[in-house]
Each structure stands twice: as C-alpha cells, then as structure tokens.
Design a protein around this motif. Structure first.
Motif, mmCIF file in Angstrom:
data_model
loop_
_atom_site.group_PDB
_atom_site.id
_atom_site.type_symbol
_atom_site.label_atom_id
_atom_site.label_comp_id
_atom_site.label_asym_id
_atom_site.label_seq_id
_atom_site.Cartn_x
_atom_site.Cartn_y
_atom_site.Cartn_z
ATOM 1 N N ARG A 266 17.525 8.401 18.504
ATOM 2 C CA ARG A 266 17.048 7.339 17.628
ATOM 3 C C ARG A 266 18.055 7.191 16.493
ATOM 4 N N SER A 267 17.871 6.211 15.658
ATOM 5 C CA SER A 267 18.803 5.963 14.563
ATOM 6 C C SER A 267 18.600 6.949 13.425
ATOM 7 N N GLU A 268 19.634 7.086 12.632
ATOM 8 C CA GLU A 268 19.484 7.795 11.368
ATOM 9 C C GLU A 268 18.476 7.047 10.494
ATOM 10 N N VAL A 269 17.897 7.762 9.544
ATOM 11 C CA VAL A 269 16.979 7.157 8.577
ATOM 12 C C VAL A 269 17.735 6.960 7.262
ATOM 13 N N ALA B 176 12.907 13.071 2.932
ATOM 14 C CA ALA B 176 12.365 14.358 3.360
ATOM 15 C C ALA B 176 12.504 14.456 4.864
ATOM 16 N N ALA B 177 12.851 15.617 5.343
ATOM 17 C CA ALA B 177 12.941 15.874 6.784
ATOM 18 C C ALA B 177 12.293 17.215 7.053
ATOM 19 N N THR B 178 11.207 17.205 7.816
ATOM 20 C CA THR B 178 10.493 18.440 8.158
ATOM 21 C C THR B 178 10.149 18.419 9.642
ATOM 22 N N SER B 179 9.585 19.518 10.120
ATOM 23 C CA SER B 179 9.241 19.620 11.532
ATOM 24 C C SER B 179 7.848 19.088 11.849
ATOM 25 N N HIS B 180 7.208 18.397 10.906
ATOM 26 C CA HIS B 180 5.895 17.800 11.146
ATOM 27 C C HIS B 180 5.795 16.502 10.352
ATOM 28 N N PRO B 181 5.454 15.367 11.000
ATOM 29 C CA PRO B 181 5.406 14.086 10.276
ATOM 30 C C PRO B 181 4.478 14.086 9.076
ATOM 31 N N LEU B 182 3.331 14.754 9.166
ATOM 32 C CA LEU B 182 2.412 14.759 8.028
ATOM 33 C C LEU B 182 2.996 15.526 6.844
ATOM 34 N N GLN C 215 9.968 14.745 11.652
ATOM 35 C CA GLN C 215 10.248 13.389 11.189
ATOM 36 C C GLN C 215 11.109 13.446 9.936
ATOM 37 N N ALA C 216 12.082 12.545 9.886
ATOM 38 C CA ALA C 216 12.800 12.271 8.643
ATOM 39 C C ALA C 216 12.324 10.920 8.141
ATOM 40 N N ALA C 217 12.022 10.841 6.856
ATOM 41 C CA ALA C 217 11.545 9.582 6.280
ATOM 42 C C ALA C 217 11.887 9.559 4.805
ATOM 43 N N GLY C 218 11.976 8.355 4.260
ATOM 44 C CA GLY C 218 12.305 8.220 2.844
ATOM 45 C C GLY C 218 11.652 6.990 2.251
#
Length: 567
Positions: free
Chosen positions: A32-35, A42-48, A563-566
């Motif tokens: 998938r693409s970079e975020v 934040a990037a962790t091993s669990h989306p929540l 998930q990585a998200a910002g």
C-alpha cells in the motif's frame, strides 16, 4: 488464443523475479502507499492503538503522552506481545534541545533466587514458562520516567483510553487471535492465566469482543496512585503473595527496589546517515556492527535480492552475532567495549574474514580492546512540535511466563529465560541482574536532524531487520512502506548470548521470505549456505520519517495487524 497465452506465459517467465506486486507507481514491494500527514503521525501494531495515539496528540498531548497511551492500549489489545508485566526501551528526539535521549526500562532478577537454587533443582537452563524466568517488569517505571521529562497531559488522561477499552471491550484482530490461540495450550496450566486470558478455556476468536476489567482496575490504580501504586502498593503486594503461593521468587522488595535508567544512545554513520541504537544490556549495537561491515561493499550496484546482497548481509550478521554472544550483557556485571565494537577500524579488521566465495561455518568473537574515553510490540509517534518517540515493549516469549496474579489482568514476562546457568558466562545468572535483552528501538538522523524513527520487533530478527530497512532505504532506493514490505532475510544458528549458548559450527540456516529469485537461492547454496523457507519469523515493522517538505511519512508492517495514520 493459445498462441497469445504462450506469449503471456513467456512474458511472465521473463519478467523480473523480484516484482512481487503490480504497483502502477513502480514500487514492486509496496502493499500500500506510504501515509503522509502535515502535523503528527503514529504507527503501531494495532489500528485502535494508533487512533488512541492520534487522539492524545489532537488533545494537546506530546508524542511521549501518545506513545504511553498507545502502549497501554496495546497491553490490552495485543497481550500476545506486550503488557505491563514486561519491560520497555525507548529513544526520544527532543526538539527543544535537538538531542536524543534513551531509556532502559528493563528489570532485574529476583534477589532471593540464586544460581545454587537452579542447580538444586537439577536444571541446566531456565525454563521458558512458570515462576523461574520472571524478572521485575520495567514498563510502568518507563512510562513515568518518560512522562516526567516529556509529558504534557496527566498520566491519568494518558491511561484513560486503555481503561475504557478494557471495560467496554474491543474486537480482537486476526494476527493477534492466531498467536493467542497458540499460547493458550502452553500457558493454561499456570495459576490465573485461564481465568483472566481465555473465554471458557479458549482464546478469543477474530472479531470477538474482548474485555479485561481486571486490567482496567489495575490501570486505574496506576492512574490514581502513580508509579508507586505498581511498585510499592497493593499491586506489588498481590504479586508478592502470588509468587510465594506458587513456588516463585519475585517479591515486594524486588519491585520496590526497581529503577530504570536514562542512557545515551550510540551511533555509527552509514553512507551519511547517523544510525542510533541503545547500548547493552540490549542487542542494538549488533545493527551498527553489521552496517559497518557492509559499508565497504557496493550493495547498490549488486542490487536488492542479488546473491551478493544476501551473502554479504548473512556473513556480516554472523560476525556481529559472534560478538553479541561474547560481549552483550548487563554492563553493571559485564561491561562491553562498546566504542571499539562499533568503530570503523574494528569493522575493517573483522571484515577481512568475509569471503565472497564461501560462507563462514564457524565464527569466533573478536577481542576488541576498550578505547580510551537485549515477542514484542514496536510503536513510533511524532508530534507537531517535532518530538519523535521510538518505543519497544515486550513480555518476551509471546504471552510471557503465563504467571497472571489474581485480579490484576496482566501476565509477568519470562525475560529471565535469557540467562545462562553458568557463573563464568557474561550472561550467567545472578540475583539482581538484568538479563540480555532482544528488544531494541532505533533512530536515524541526517546532518544532526531527525530523519527516521523505526523498529522491527521479533527476537534475534530485530538487529537484522533494522539493517535491512536501512539498506532498502539507503542502498536500494525504496520508499518507507516498500522498505518494510520487501521480502526479508533471517539468518538463524549463530552462537547465542543466552540459554545454553551452543556455538555455531555449521554456518547456521538462511531463511528467505517469498520473493527472492531462485537464481539467488542456487548461488547461495554454491557458496555453502544452507537455505530454507520459513513462514513467519521476519519481525514486525513500524516507521515514521520526517518529510523534507514538511510533516511526516508513516509506514506499518503488512505482516501484522497494524496501521500508520496521521493528521
């Protein structure tokens, strides 16, 4: 149609073997693409847990506040890898001082447990589960130490999301459910485990709601009473009574005496990038040693997945891990010549042992002279002020020792399994000693400025993973997501610094993830490597990179639930 099919088949056969995915952007390994985000990531091993971290920063918390909140949530959501019964290590970039700070939040062995006790029981190594491998958990101490220096919100605010999820429940994710199911048969014999970590004796299934009200109560006690509620209050007394009742040695006094420590990260420069790791008792400097050994070789011209790339990586790993087995230990008991081990001169000397034609079968550690002058979760967080946190936390072997004190909702780690039951060994067991640690956070800077906060969880894979991520970014020109998704190499069989510490004599085994061409496999075999296929032992990656145009770039492990998200 038949002729067309033959043409298409011929085209497939002649296509580059390393293109594992049809990405129109030309990035063959990216799932998938970079975020990208302008303010925080934040990037962790669990989306929540990732969302918890973002919520904390949106509410005015620092990256450290967010990392603590996410780690607390992960202890609930991913007990297969971490929890407050385990240890913690972190590297923090502080934009106020333009400096990196390291924290070693690992605990020590019980003071009442002696080497003679293991001998009395007829043990030649420490068992992986039960009361004997349990060491003092350092994670909660690490949270409060990091918060005291870099936090903005209260600890009660940081722990509230995990407390809420523990009471209200959350759906279990797929990879976590898989490992949970594997752990239950091994650990159900230990008191408190089945009662607190199963549903009618089984692991929760994918998508099933999991609640842990006991952990909610424990976290609330910590939120209300601070660090001492864990190490000197009712929680410590409950742990003490539990081990006394179950043939264990961890005591109230061990918990009350615990203190983690701030440490200075150490570094080497690899092709203009300053790569930072924490010094022993962890294994981080193995990554620096491997990078130093590889730097003289033109990996870029060899290309990713080439026989030369894989061979050089494996041989450098063997040399670094021979030193790892000899020198890495609790520095209070066995100081290591760190400056010499990570020096370029030492790498040049040791690099002479690498042949491009033949694989090393046995490797002795070096004899460096001191210069004058250690399963897991990994997460990384970056805030709008420029603070970045690289944090790793673990119970060690999966769900740890299986020892779950009643009413507390967490399992104690089994990190003590890493001790060797020999008084003359660097990691020989002793009371009040830190075991060798595998969990290592990493960081990289360019020209004195932050560039990359990253980690790869997974035992001895961790320094190997750190190096591969950096090679993918620096030598092979991959983007942040592609660098983690590209197929990985794991060499297994080096002399270990822990357990029975059996010396490597046959060159070990090279595990290659799906995606390496068969021509490379055959070439490695001709050099004397034993190559095998293994499904799963390649670690778990998260990363945040500073975007030179502003903001951050994030990536998360495709092999995990993360998930990585910002924003």
């Amino acid at each position: 149609m038949k002729a067309r099919a033959l043409v298409l088949w011929a085209a497939l056969l002649s296509a580059p073997a390393l293109h594992a995915a049809d990405r129109i952007t030309g990035q063959p390994f990216a799932t998938r693409s970079e975020v990208h985000a302008p303010h925080a990531m934040a990037a962790t091993s669990h989306p929540l847990a990732t969302q918890v971290a973002l919520d904390v920063m949106k509410a005015g918390g620092s990256a450290v506040d967010a990392a603590i909140a996410a780690n607390a949530a992960l202890g609930l959501m991913e007990p297969t890898g971490n929890g407050i019964g385990g240890d913690l290590f972190a590297i923090v970039w502080d934009p106020a001082t333009n400096k990196l700070h390291g924290y070693n939040g690992s605990g020590r062995s019980p003071k009442s447990l002696t080497l003679a006790e293991f001998e009395r029981r007829g043990l030649t190594d420490i068992p992986p589960h039960g009361p004997l491998p349990v060491t003092v958990p350092g994670a909660v101490d690490g949270w409060f130490a990091l918060h005291a220096r870099f936090g903005k919100r209260t600890m009660a605010q940081n722990l509230q999301p995990a407390i809420r999820y523990a009471r209200e429940g959350h759906p279990v994710h797929e990879v976590i459910a898989y490992y949970w199911d594997r752990s239950v048969p091994r650990l159900s014999k230990w008191p408190g485990f089945s009662e607190q970590f199963t549903i009618d004796g089984r692991a929760p299934r994918t998508g099933e709601t999991w609640k842990n009200p006991n952990l909610a109560n424990t976290l609330q006690q910590i939120a209300d009473g601070g660090r001492d509620a864990f190490y000197k209050g009712d929680i410590a007394r409950t742990i003490d009574a539990y081990f006394k009742a179950n043939d264990g040695f961890l005591s109230y006094d061990d918990l009350a005496a615990h203190a983690g420590e701030w440490v200075d990260p150490v570094s080497t420069n690899y092709r203009g990038v300053e790569v930072w790791e924490l010094p022993p008792s962890g294994q981080g400097i193995a990554a620096l040693q491997i990078l130093n050994l590889l730097e003289p070789h033109d990996l870029k011209s060899y290309g990713f997945g080439s026989p030369e790339h894989v061979h050089l990586f494996v041989e450098a790993k063997k040399l670094a891990f021979a030193d790892r087995a000899r020198w890495y230990a609790d520095p209070a008991f066995h100081p290591a010549p760190v400056a010499r081990l990570i020096s370029k001169d030492y790498a040049r000397e040791r690099g002479k042992l690498i042949s491009m034609e033949r694989a090393l079968r046995e490797v002795q550690p070096g004899t460096p002279k001191q210069l004058d002058e250690g399963d897991t979760i990994y997460l990384t967080v970056a805030d709008r002020e420029g603070m970045m946190v690289s944090l790793i936390q673990s119970n060690y072997r999966g769900m740890g020792s299986g020892m779950a004190p009643p009413g507390l909702g967490f399992i104690l780690q089994d990190r003590g399994e890493q001790f060797v039951l020999r008084a003359d060994h660097p990691n020989g067991y002793a009371p009040g000693k830190r075991p060798f640690h595998t969990i290592i956070p990493a960081f990289a800077t360019k020209d004195g400025k932050p560039w990359l906060s990253f980690g790869v969880m997974g035992g001895a894979m961790q320094p190997q993973g750190h190096v591969q991520i950096l090679l993918n970014l620096i030598d092979f020109g991959m983007n942040l997501q592609e660098a983690g998704d590209a197929p990985r190499i794991q060499h297994d069989g080096s002399t270990e610094p822990a357990g029975q510490a059996v010396a490597m004599h046959d060159g070990g085994e090279v595990d290659l993830e799906t995606g390496f061409p068969y021509e490379t496999v055959r070439a490695l075999m001709r050099k004397g490597h034993s190559v095998r296929f293994a499904d799963g032992p390649y670690g778990g990656y998260q990363a945040i990179m500073v975007n030179p145009h502003g903001g951050y770039v994030g990536a998360s492990e495709s092999r995990k639930d993360g998930q990585a998200a910002g924003y």
